[in-house]
Design a protein around this motif. Structure first.
Motif, PDB file in Angstrom:
ATOM      1  N   PHE A 168       0.817  -1.209   0.000  1.00 34.45           N
ATOM      2  CA  PHE A 168       0.000   0.000   0.000  1.00 34.45           C
ATOM      3  C   PHE A 168       0.852   1.260   0.000  1.00 34.45           C
ATOM      4  O   PHE A 168       2.048   1.228   0.269  1.00 34.45           O
ATOM      5  N   GLY A 169       0.187   2.375  -0.288  1.00 33.75           N
ATOM      6  CA  GLY A 169       0.779   3.675  -0.029  1.00 33.75           C
ATOM      7  C   GLY A 169       0.571   4.011   1.434  1.00 33.75           C
ATOM      8  O   GLY A 169      -0.555   3.990   1.924  1.00 33.75           O
ATOM      9  N   VAL A 170       1.658   4.295   2.152  1.00 36.20           N
ATOM     10  CA  VAL A 170       1.593   4.527   3.599  1.00 36.20           C
ATOM     11  C   VAL A 170       1.853   6.007   3.870  1.00 36.20           C
ATOM     12  O   VAL A 170       2.762   6.607   3.284  1.00 36.20           O
ATOM     13  N   MET A 171       1.063   6.593   4.771  1.00 36.17           N
ATOM     14  CA  MET A 171       1.202   8.031   5.005  1.00 36.17           C
ATOM     15  C   MET A 171       1.214   8.376   6.481  1.00 36.17           C
ATOM     16  O   MET A 171       0.816   7.584   7.343  1.00 36.17           O
ATOM     17  N   SER A 172       1.679   9.594   6.746  1.00 39.00           N
ATOM     18  CA  SER A 172       1.628  10.195   8.076  1.00 39.00           C
ATOM     19  C   SER A 172       0.770  11.447   7.979  1.00 39.00           C
ATOM     20  O   SER A 172       0.755  12.129   6.948  1.00 39.00           O
ATOM     21  N   VAL A 173       0.032  11.763   9.050  1.00 40.82           N
ATOM     22  CA  VAL A 173      -0.829  12.942   9.057  1.00 40.82           C
ATOM     23  C   VAL A 173      -0.590  13.738  10.331  1.00 40.82           C
ATOM     24  O   VAL A 173      -0.150  13.192  11.357  1.00 40.82           O
ATOM     25  N   ASP A 174      -0.906  15.041  10.268  1.00 39.99           N
ATOM     26  CA  ASP A 174      -0.795  15.858  11.474  1.00 39.99           C
ATOM     27  C   ASP A 174      -2.119  15.845  12.230  1.00 39.99           C
ATOM     28  O   ASP A 174      -3.053  15.115  11.866  1.00 39.99           O
ATOM     29  N   GLY A 175      -2.211  16.653  13.271  1.00 38.56           N
ATOM     30  CA  GLY A 175      -3.400  16.648  14.122  1.00 38.56           C
ATOM     31  C   GLY A 175      -4.656  17.115  13.436  1.00 38.56           C
ATOM     32  O   GLY A 175      -5.770  16.843  13.911  1.00 38.56           O
ATOM     33  N   GLN A 176      -4.533  17.826  12.326  1.00 42.47           N
ATOM     34  CA  GLN A 176      -5.703  18.309  11.589  1.00 42.47           C
ATOM     35  C   GLN A 176      -6.088  17.393  10.418  1.00 42.47           C
ATOM     36  O   GLN A 176      -7.002  17.702   9.662  1.00 42.47           O
ATOM     37  N   PRO A 219       6.297   0.842   0.898  1.00 43.29           N
ATOM     38  CA  PRO A 219       7.624   0.922   1.527  1.00 43.29           C
ATOM     39  C   PRO A 219       8.104  -0.412   2.083  1.00 43.29           C
ATOM     40  O   PRO A 219       7.302  -1.233   2.539  1.00 43.29           O
ATOM     41  N   ASP A 220       9.406  -0.620   2.065  1.00 45.30           N
ATOM     42  CA  ASP A 220       9.991  -1.797   2.708  1.00 45.30           C
ATOM     43  C   ASP A 220      10.098  -1.595   4.227  1.00 45.30           C
ATOM     44  O   ASP A 220      10.072  -2.564   4.987  1.00 45.30           O
ATOM     45  N   HIS A 221      10.241  -0.340   4.637  1.00 38.56           N
ATOM     46  CA  HIS A 221      10.363  -0.024   6.069  1.00 38.56           C
ATOM     47  C   HIS A 221       9.340   1.056   6.426  1.00 38.56           C
ATOM     48  O   HIS A 221       9.672   2.245   6.515  1.00 38.56           O
ATOM     49  N   PRO A 222       8.079   0.672   6.615  1.00 43.05           N
ATOM     50  CA  PRO A 222       7.004   1.644   6.808  1.00 43.05           C
ATOM     51  C   PRO A 222       7.032   2.301   8.185  1.00 43.05           C
ATOM     52  O   PRO A 222       7.554   1.743   9.151  1.00 43.05           O
ATOM     53  N   THR A 223       6.449   3.487   8.247  1.00 43.82           N
ATOM     54  CA  THR A 223       6.287   4.200   9.513  1.00 43.82           C
ATOM     55  C   THR A 223       4.937   3.839  10.113  1.00 43.82           C
ATOM     56  O   THR A 223       3.897   4.014   9.460  1.00 43.82           O
ATOM     57  N   HIS A 224       4.949   3.333  11.343  1.00 48.59           N
ATOM     58  CA  HIS A 224       3.698   2.908  11.966  1.00 48.59           C
ATOM     59  C   HIS A 224       2.901   4.115  12.456  1.00 48.59           C
ATOM     60  O   HIS A 224       3.400   5.246  12.540  1.00 48.59           O
ATOM     61  N   MET A 225       1.639   3.868  12.786  1.00 49.41           N
ATOM     62  CA  MET A 225       0.771   4.923  13.287  1.00 49.41           C
ATOM     63  C   MET A 225       1.218   5.345  14.693  1.00 49.41           C
ATOM     64  O   MET A 225       1.708   4.503  15.467  1.00 49.41           O
ATOM     65  N   PRO A 226       1.038   6.607  15.063  1.00 46.12           N
ATOM     66  CA  PRO A 226       1.391   7.048  16.420  1.00 46.12           C
ATOM     67  C   PRO A 226       0.601   6.263  17.473  1.00 46.12           C
ATOM     68  O   PRO A 226      -0.616   6.153  17.384  1.00 46.12           O
ATOM     69  N   GLY A 227       1.326   5.676  18.409  1.00 49.28           N
ATOM     70  CA  GLY A 227       0.680   4.932  19.478  1.00 49.28           C
ATOM     71  C   GLY A 227       0.252   3.538  19.112  1.00 49.28           C
ATOM     72  O   GLY A 227      -0.303   2.808  19.939  1.00 49.28           O
ATOM     73  N   ASN A 228       0.503   3.118  17.854  1.00 45.55           N
ATOM     74  CA  ASN A 228       0.114   1.769  17.435  1.00 45.55           C
ATOM     75  C   ASN A 228       1.200   1.201  16.531  1.00 45.55           C
ATOM     76  O   ASN A 228       1.163   1.373  15.306  1.00 45.55           O
ATOM     77  N   PRO A 229       2.180   0.503  17.111  1.00 46.97           N
ATOM     78  CA  PRO A 229       3.298  -0.026  16.310  1.00 46.97           C
ATOM     79  C   PRO A 229       2.911  -1.179  15.402  1.00 46.97           C
ATOM     80  O   PRO A 229       3.725  -1.625  14.593  1.00 46.97           O
ATOM     81  N   GLU A 230       1.672  -1.677  15.518  1.00 44.92           N
ATOM     82  CA  GLU A 230       1.252  -2.834  14.730  1.00 44.92           C
ATOM     83  C   GLU A 230       0.502  -2.449  13.466  1.00 44.92           C
ATOM     84  O   GLU A 230       0.093  -3.326  12.698  1.00 44.92           O
ATOM     85  N   ALA A 231       0.275  -1.142  13.229  1.00 51.55           N
ATOM     86  CA  ALA A 231      -0.548  -0.741  12.083  1.00 51.55           C
ATOM     87  C   ALA A 231       0.037   0.484  11.393  1.00 51.55           C
ATOM     88  O   ALA A 231       0.821   1.241  11.970  1.00 51.55           O
ATOM     89  N   VAL A 232      -0.355   0.662  10.142  1.00 51.48           N
ATOM     90  CA  VAL A 232       0.012   1.848   9.366  1.00 51.48           C
ATOM     91  C   VAL A 232      -1.264   2.467   8.803  1.00 51.48           C
ATOM     92  O   VAL A 232      -2.309   1.821   8.714  1.00 51.48           O
ATOM     93  N   LEU A 233      -1.157   3.730   8.428  1.00 48.55           N
ATOM     94  CA  LEU A 233      -2.256   4.419   7.765  1.00 48.55           C
ATOM     95  C   LEU A 233      -2.042   4.274   6.272  1.00 48.55           C
ATOM     96  O   LEU A 233      -1.061   4.789   5.722  1.00 48.55           O
ATOM     97  N   ALA A 234      -2.949   3.562   5.604  1.00 49.27           N
ATOM     98  CA  ALA A 234      -2.748   3.194   4.197  1.00 49.27           C
ATOM     99  C   ALA A 234      -3.767   3.857   3.292  1.00 49.27           C
ATOM    100  O   ALA A 234      -4.933   4.045   3.661  1.00 49.27           O
ATOM    101  N   SER A 235      -3.319   4.177   2.094  1.00 51.97           N
ATOM    102  CA  SER A 235      -4.210   4.730   1.090  1.00 51.97           C
ATOM    103  C   SER A 235      -5.149   3.657   0.554  1.00 51.97           C
ATOM    104  O   SER A 235      -4.742   2.521   0.292  1.00 51.97           O
ATOM    105  N   MET A 236      -6.422   4.026   0.364  1.00 56.03           N
ATOM    106  CA  MET A 236      -7.410   3.126  -0.218  1.00 56.03           C
ATOM    107  C   MET A 236      -7.382   3.193  -1.747  1.00 56.03           C
ATOM    108  O   MET A 236      -8.146   2.484  -2.410  1.00 56.03           O
ATOM    109  N   GLY A 237      -6.528   4.050  -2.300  1.00 58.08           N
ATOM    110  CA  GLY A 237      -6.569   4.249  -3.739  1.00 58.08           C
ATOM    111  C   GLY A 237      -7.768   5.072  -4.164  1.00 58.08           C
ATOM    112  O   GLY A 237      -8.210   4.997  -5.317  1.00 58.08           O
ATOM    113  N   ILE A 238      -8.298   5.881  -3.232  1.00 55.68           N
ATOM    114  CA  ILE A 238      -9.442   6.752  -3.496  1.00 55.68           C
ATOM    115  C   ILE A 238      -8.985   8.197  -3.322  1.00 55.68           C
ATOM    116  O   ILE A 238      -8.430   8.548  -2.278  1.00 55.68           O
TER     117      ILE A 238
END
Length: 422
Positions: free
Chosen positions: A174-182, A192-211
């Motif tokens: 997937f396309g993996v992203m980071s977002v700010d508070g807004q 990515p081969d080495h993705p950045t996990h979601m803040p506070g959740n090392p088991e998941a990433v925020l992924a693009s749905m292709g939408i």
């Protein structure tokens, strides 16, 4: 919004939106299941094809201007849409257009998702939409696009990306992203081969749905700029979206239940294991994907077939199906089906057992067969005494066996040529 009610506000936005469904990909991770069909044309759920889900979402969301972009082995996909989706009224400005790769601007086929849209810019301009909703044609989910478009407008975004939480082990797809508070996207990394996990959740990433929701003028500008960039792969995830983050307002729209706030159902059935698992979920007592939902129906083309039939009631020869989905035209003749999903026109003959399997249309299962944890492709004829799913080593010599032990069987693997090319 002034004195405009929320419902009227959203319906006005959807009326001014053109949806583009990208349905040209092969889906090579589905192995031989896409040898003769594009991934969006793969059957799913007993009577549907994957493309039916984004198309139904558009209809149910009030988006009645839709274009489907096709390329790889699109014949069955095109036939399906022509047969099952011809109920819109052109007089009312409603349509589903098929846009095959036809070298309208360039002398090449579609080079990437962004290039596919770029090559149809003249058609998009003729429709003159206020917003363009770009959808992947190969995911299974039910989603109202109206609130996402409203979110895009209210946040004064240039582009809005639909996002879901995905286990970090699957991030490479997937396309993996980071977002700010807004909710503004601050980083985007495609597969990515080495993705950045979601803040506070090392088991998941925020992924693009292709939408993606684009302001139309902004989309034109970015596609033309990308087309002039020779080093680009002309892909939304790899090139367009990452190039926008620093200079423009790119927002993330989380796909969550409006009442509970929990992750909504969304499946990328891009591998054999994921495809089998998503179908198997449907035979459960209360599956997360409710196909009996009268409020949000999934539309499709379906042949006129007789009801499913179960025959023989002897102790050693009883036609029965338990914890299963069985479709029109099926005949379970003195056989046992458990925890399985059978598409239309499937015949299972006496003394045979089918368990934990997905059987696509027009499959014939002979007598004394034992089928376990398998996907049997359309048109297969299994001879009497066929055993699948008990010996993975033996199965792997003839069929495709996944790491999780799911066996894919196609007619060609059985020496049955359904598609004559010579």
């Amino acid at each position: 919004m002034g004195d405009v009610t929320p419902g009227r506000y959203v319906s006005r936005l959807t009326r001014d939106t053109l949806a583009l469904i990208l349905a040209g990909g092969r889906g090579s991770r589905l192995m031989q299941l896409t040898d003769w069909r594009a991934k969006p044309a793969v059957p799913f759920g007993g009577k549907f094809r994957i493309i039916d889900f984004p198309l139904s979402n558009c209809m149910n969301s009030g988006i009645r201007r839709v274009a489907v972009l096709t390329q790889y082995k699109a014949h069955s996909l095109i036939l399906h849409i022509q047969r099952g989706w011809g109920f819109l009224r052109g007089e009312l400005g409603e349509f589903i257009e098929l846009l095959p790769a036809q070298q309208r601007i360039e002398t090449s086929w579609y080079q990437g998702t962004a290039d596919a849209v770029y090559q149809n810019l003249d058609i998009i301009r003729n429709h003159n939409p206020e917003y363009v909703l770009i959808l992947a044609g190969d995911h299974v989910y039910k989603m109202d696009y109206g609130p996402m478009i409203a979110y895009h407008v209210e946040n004064q975004a240039d582009v809005t990306v639909g996002v879901v939480d995905v286990p970090i082990a699957q991030a490479k797809h997937f396309g993996v992203m980071s977002v700010d508070g807004q909710g503004r996207v601050s980083a985007f990394d495609e597969k990515p081969d080495h993705p950045t996990h979601m803040p506070g959740n090392p088991e998941a990433v925020l992924a693009s749905m292709g939408i993606y929701v684009f302001n139309t003028g902004f989309l034109y500008e970015q596609l033309i700029k990308d087309a002039d960039t020779h080093a680009s792969q002309h892909d939304f995830g790899r090139n367009i979206i990452p190039s926008l983050i620093d200079r423009y307002r790119v927002m993330a729209y989380p796909f969550r239940d409006a009442q509970t706030g929990r992750q909504s159902y969304w499946r990328d059935v891009g591998t054999i294991d994921a495809y089998w698992q998503a179908n198997m979920e449907l035979v459960g007592i209360t599956p997360e994907l409710d196909m009996y939902d009268e409020v949000w129906p999934i539309w499709t083309y379906q042949a006129q077939l007789p009801p499913a039939k179960f025959v023989f009631d002897d102790d050693d020869r009883r036609g029965m199906a338990v914890d299963s989905l069985v479709s029109g035209g099926d005949i379970i003749s003195g056989a046992t089906v458990r925890r399985s999903l059978l598409f239309s026109n499937v015949r299972v003959n006496s003394y045979s057992t089918v368990e934990d399997s997905v059987i696509l249309p027009n499959v014939y299962v002979g007598r004394y067969c034992e089928i376990y944890r398998a996907i049997i492709d359309k048109g297969c004829r299994l001879p009497d005494g066929t055993i699948i799913g008990q010996d993975s080593i033996a199965d792997a010599k003839r069929f495709h066996v996944t790491e999780n032990g799911i066996t894919l069987v196609t007619p060609e693997m059985l020496g049955q040529e359904l598609h004559h090319v010579r």
